[in-house]
Design a protein around this motif. Structure first.
Motif, PDB file in Angstrom:
ATOM      1  N   ASP A  33       0.827  -1.204   0.000  1.00 36.37           N
ATOM      2  CA  ASP A  33       0.000   0.000   0.000  1.00 36.37           C
ATOM      3  C   ASP A  33       0.862   1.255   0.000  1.00 36.37           C
ATOM      4  N   SER A  34       0.268   2.386   0.345  1.00 36.51           N
ATOM      5  CA  SER A  34       0.953   3.676   0.236  1.00 36.51           C
ATOM      6  C   SER A  34       2.201   3.770   1.107  1.00 36.51           C
ATOM      7  N   ARG A  35       2.316   2.921   2.104  1.00 37.00           N
ATOM      8  CA  ARG A  35       3.543   2.921   2.895  1.00 37.00           C
ATOM      9  C   ARG A  35       4.749   2.539   2.050  1.00 37.00           C
ATOM     10  N   TYR A  36       4.493   1.768   0.980  1.00 30.29           N
ATOM     11  CA  TYR A  36       5.590   1.261   0.164  1.00 30.29           C
ATOM     12  C   TYR A  36       5.681   1.924  -1.204  1.00 30.29           C
ATOM     13  N   TRP A  37       4.558   2.347  -1.791  1.00 34.45           N
ATOM     14  CA  TRP A  37       4.642   2.912  -3.141  1.00 34.45           C
ATOM     15  C   TRP A  37       4.186   4.361  -3.244  1.00 34.45           C
ATOM     16  N   GLY A  38       3.778   4.960  -2.133  1.00 40.83           N
ATOM     17  CA  GLY A  38       3.463   6.388  -2.170  1.00 40.83           C
ATOM     18  C   GLY A  38       1.982   6.690  -2.318  1.00 40.83           C
ATOM     19  N   LEU A  39       1.680   7.862  -2.840  1.00 43.26           N
ATOM     20  CA  LEU A  39       0.317   8.385  -2.843  1.00 43.26           C
ATOM     21  C   LEU A  39      -0.481   7.960  -4.075  1.00 43.26           C
ATOM     22  N   LEU A  40      -1.807   7.910  -3.887  1.00 37.37           N
ATOM     23  CA  LEU A  40      -2.734   7.482  -4.937  1.00 37.37           C
ATOM     24  C   LEU A  40      -3.392   8.702  -5.578  1.00 37.37           C
ATOM     25  N   PRO A  41      -3.250   8.893  -6.904  1.00 35.39           N
ATOM     26  CA  PRO A  41      -3.934  10.002  -7.582  1.00 35.39           C
ATOM     27  C   PRO A  41      -5.446   9.772  -7.614  1.00 35.39           C
ATOM     28  N   GLU A  42      -6.209  10.827  -7.386  1.00 35.38           N
ATOM     29  CA  GLU A  42      -7.662  10.702  -7.363  1.00 35.38           C
ATOM     30  C   GLU A  42      -8.250  10.135  -8.663  1.00 35.38           C
ATOM     31  N   PRO A  43      -7.739  10.502  -9.865  1.00 34.96           N
ATOM     32  CA  PRO A  43      -8.325   9.946 -11.089  1.00 34.96           C
ATOM     33  C   PRO A  43      -8.244   8.424 -11.178  1.00 34.96           C
ATOM     34  N   PHE A  44      -7.380   7.791 -10.388  1.00 32.01           N
ATOM     35  CA  PHE A  44      -7.237   6.340 -10.441  1.00 32.01           C
ATOM     36  C   PHE A  44      -8.296   5.623  -9.590  1.00 32.01           C
TER      37      PHE A  44
END
Length: 297
Positions: free
Chosen positions: A258-269
């Motif tokens: 999750d975001s702990r390992y790959w960073g932030l999630l863009p809202e359009p996704f």
């Protein structure tokens, strides 16, 4: 007379068939509209959201409350860059929402964000645009927000890990910089950008937001030998974000990519918010009747 009766009977059957075909077409159109704009279904393949969601759960995903997405599906399937537009909705994604989204990296590629229309994940929203997130002794904390966030039993398990780590647990985290020393127990602070927010560009923001800026601009953000930040060939000292971003995490924190390992999630996704389990089956195909129509919280 008899010939006329036969012709009349044939016309009646043709009318019935026409009406049936028309009804089927209407149902198909209605189904497609519901799938695109209102609600869709996804099967949970792993235990990263356990115990909230189990492998074999089928969830209904609300696509309309925060706005359904529109994009060129054929281009997306071919791996081309697509413009994603979101229709107006009546609520924003919130902390605690369980979100279904397209994973923001293609298989084997961690150097840049990309939209993969065939790869879906489900995680819980821990931080929303404008939040500053930290993990302290394994527990999620948002500056200015009172109360607990996420699934506490799993966070307790993380808090009890030795600082040196344990077998099967990846301790080091995004942005994979040993000088910062971020781990699943001690992480951040990590400001989560909101659309229109401006940040100064230095070595820290380059580490945290380099891939986000590169995705928004279609150019690589890099740092030169003098520590200056360059977007393509242009020197930049600050950047204004064009999209909202979210920090998401699995309820089973010790076993979740999750975001702990790959960073932030863009809202359009983000596809939408998982709201109900409409079907649930064991690996042997036995139905879990106690989970049918269970609300996802």
């Amino acid at each position: 007379m008899e010939e006329g009766k036969k012709q009349g009977s044939m016309r009646t059957w043709l009318e019935r068939l026409t009406n049936i075909a028309f009804g089927v077409c209407v149902l198909v159109v209605v189904y497609c509209v519901l799938q695109v704009f209102v609600v869709t279904s996804f099967k949970i393949p792993s235990d990263s959201m356990s115990p909230t969601l189990l492998p074999g759960d089928y969830v209904l995903v609300d696509k309309c409350s925060a706005g359904a997405r529109l994009f060129d599906v054929l281009d997306a399937v071919e791996g081309k860059e697509v413009d994603i537009h979101r229709l107006p909705g009546w609520r924003k994604f919130r902390r605690g929402d369980v979100l279904v989204f397209n994973f923001p990296y293609r298989s084997g590629r961690w150097d840049s964000i990309a939209f993969d229309v065939m790869r879906y994940y489900v995680k819980r929203c821990v931080a929303v645009p404008g939040d500053t997130l930290a993990i302290r002794k394994g527990y999620y904390r948002v500056a200015g927000h009172e109360g607990n966030i996420g699934f506490l039993p799993a966070q307790k398990c993380i808090s009890m890990l030795p600082d040196s780590g344990a077998a099967g647990i990846q301790m080091e985290t995004f942005p994979w910089d040993k000088r910062r020393g971020w781990t699943v127990k001690e992480f951040g602070p990590f400001p989560v950008p909101a659309r229109g927010q401006t940040v100064g560009m230095d070595s820290t923001s380059w580490r945290l937001y380099g891939q986000l800026v590169g995705w928004e601009q279609g150019k690589k953000l890099r740092m030169d030998e003098q520590g200056r930040i360059l977007l393509g060939d242009s020197l930049i000292r600050e950047y204004r974000f064009q999209e909202n971003y979210y920090f998401v995490a699995g309820d089973k924190a010790e076993n979740s990519q999750d975001s702990r390992y790959w960073g932030l999630l863009p809202e359009p996704f983000i596809v939408g918010r998982a709201v109900r389990i409409w079907k649930s089956v064991e690996p042997d195909e036995d139905t879990r009747w106690d989970r049918i129509w269970k609300k996802i919280e």
